[in-house]
Design a protein around this motif. Structure first.
Motif, PDB file in Angstrom:
ATOM      1  N   VAL A 171     -44.323  58.229 -47.491  1.00 27.25           N
ATOM      2  CA  VAL A 171     -43.492  58.314 -48.697  1.00 27.25           C
ATOM      3  C   VAL A 171     -44.227  59.140 -49.751  1.00 27.25           C
ATOM      4  CG1 VAL A 171     -42.539  56.965 -50.627  1.00 27.25           C
ATOM      5  CG2 VAL A 171     -42.250  56.153 -48.275  1.00 27.25           C
ATOM      6  N   GLY A 172     -43.547  60.154 -50.275  1.00 26.74           N
ATOM      7  CA  GLY A 172     -44.142  60.980 -51.328  1.00 26.74           C
ATOM      8  C   GLY A 172     -44.772  62.277 -50.844  1.00 26.74           C
ATOM      9  N   LEU A 173     -44.802  62.474 -49.535  1.00 26.08           N
ATOM     10  CA  LEU A 173     -45.274  63.776 -49.019  1.00 26.08           C
ATOM     11  C   LEU A 173     -44.341  64.877 -49.537  1.00 26.08           C
ATOM     12  CD1 LEU A 173     -45.862  63.320 -45.156  1.00 26.08           C
ATOM     13  CD2 LEU A 173     -47.624  63.875 -46.851  1.00 26.08           C
ATOM     14  N   PRO A 174     -44.803  66.129 -49.554  1.00 21.20           N
ATOM     15  CA  PRO A 174     -43.876  67.211 -49.905  1.00 21.20           C
ATOM     16  C   PRO A 174     -42.625  67.116 -49.028  1.00 21.20           C
ATOM     17  CG  PRO A 174     -46.102  68.063 -49.685  1.00 21.20           C
ATOM     18  CD  PRO A 174     -46.142  66.628 -49.237  1.00 21.20           C
ATOM     19  N   LYS A 175     -41.472  67.160 -49.692  1.00 23.10           N
ATOM     20  CA  LYS A 175     -40.220  66.973 -48.956  1.00 23.10           C
ATOM     21  C   LYS A 175     -39.737  68.308 -48.391  1.00 23.10           C
ATOM     22  CE  LYS A 175     -35.519  65.452 -49.763  1.00 23.10           C
ATOM     23  NZ  LYS A 175     -34.670  64.754 -50.738  1.00 23.10           N
ATOM     24  N   PRO A 176     -39.471  68.370 -47.102  1.00 26.25           N
ATOM     25  CA  PRO A 176     -38.988  69.635 -46.543  1.00 26.25           C
ATOM     26  C   PRO A 176     -37.653  70.044 -47.173  1.00 26.25           C
ATOM     27  CG  PRO A 176     -39.606  68.108 -44.787  1.00 26.25           C
ATOM     28  CD  PRO A 176     -39.628  67.335 -46.072  1.00 26.25           C
ATOM     29  N   ASP A 177     -37.491  71.334 -47.400  1.00 21.98           N
ATOM     30  CA  ASP A 177     -36.218  71.837 -47.904  1.00 21.98           C
ATOM     31  C   ASP A 177     -35.190  71.874 -46.781  1.00 21.98           C
ATOM     32  OD1 ASP A 177     -37.097  72.550 -50.642  1.00 21.98           O
ATOM     33  OD2 ASP A 177     -38.517  73.791 -49.515  1.00 21.98           O
TER      34      ASP A 177
END
Ligand code: 2DT
Length: 212
Positions: free
Chosen positions: A122-128
């Motif tokens: 949770v909170g990792l860079p979110k893929p576009d």
């Protein structure tokens, strides 16, 4: 105006769906069309944590199931500063597996729920954009035998596929399902179209946080 950021693009899918080949082809195509792009893959076996994971996958060592799950997640977190820097520099990252593999593979083991498995990421860079290369087991079988690494059995891959299907129901993630039974160029064309759209749509938007 601040300069445009790169997009975070992830390829997921079961074994032999062609993820690695398609990641390479996508990066080449993006570079040729003037978009700086680089590949990354998880696990990244080159770090100290990655080497522990690699020995586990090669069955040279045994690790307790929760422990290895957390190591896979730690392996992503240790790369976050590098990822953010590249994205800010305008480089699009094409990533071969990410937290979705992490959750699908561990939750396919007995005694694990999706929710527990998601927590560390949770909170990792979110893929576009997350593209799931869909391939049914019969078609995968035509592409050759399983390898000898851990998890490379048809029964386990079937439960992994089911877990991916549960994850794909989450509308907070931009999932696209790609028909991986097409030939390499057909799959590539679909992937390229979705990726160029994602790059254009997200270049002026802040990077999100996964599952938050
Ligand atoms: P490849 O290097 O061939 O992709 O295999 N895995 C991967 C996990 O169990 N958890 C994770 O977080 C990730 C990223 C999938 C790597 C194997 O490791 C599994 C297959």
């Amino acid at each position: 105006m601040a300069s445009k950021r790169g997009a975070l693009i992830v390829l997921e899918g079961v074994d032999r769906a062609g993820k690695t080949t398609q990641c390479k082809k996508l990066v080449q195509a993006l570079q040729q069309s003037g978009h700086p792009a680089e590949t990354m893959r998880f696990p990244d076996r080159s770090t100290t944590i990655g080497q522990l994971i690699s020995a586990y996958l090669e069955k040279k060592s045994d690790l307790e199931d929760h422990t290895v799950h957390l190591l896979f997640s730690a392996n992503r977190w240790e790369l976050v500063p590098v990822m953010k820097k590249k994205l800010e520099q305008g480089i699009t990252l094409v990533v071969d597996r990410y937290a979705f593999s992490g959750v699908a593979f561990t939750s396919a083991k007995p005694g694990f729920c999706l929710d527990w498995c998601k927590r560390p990421d949770v909170g990792l860079p979110k893929p576009d954009l997350v593209m799931f290369l869909q391939l049914n087991p019969a078609e995968a079988a035509l592409r050759g035998q399983f390898g000898n690494e851990r998890y490379e059995t048809s029964a386990f891959q079937k439960s992994v596929q089911e877990k991916f299907e549960q994850l794909m129901k989450d509308p907070s993630v931009n999932w696209k399902v790609i028909d991986a039974s097409q030939n390499v160029e057909g799959v590539h064309a679909d992937i390229r179209t979705h990726s160029l759209n994602a790059i254009n749509e997200t270049q002026n938007m802040p990077l999100g946080e996964l599952w938050k």
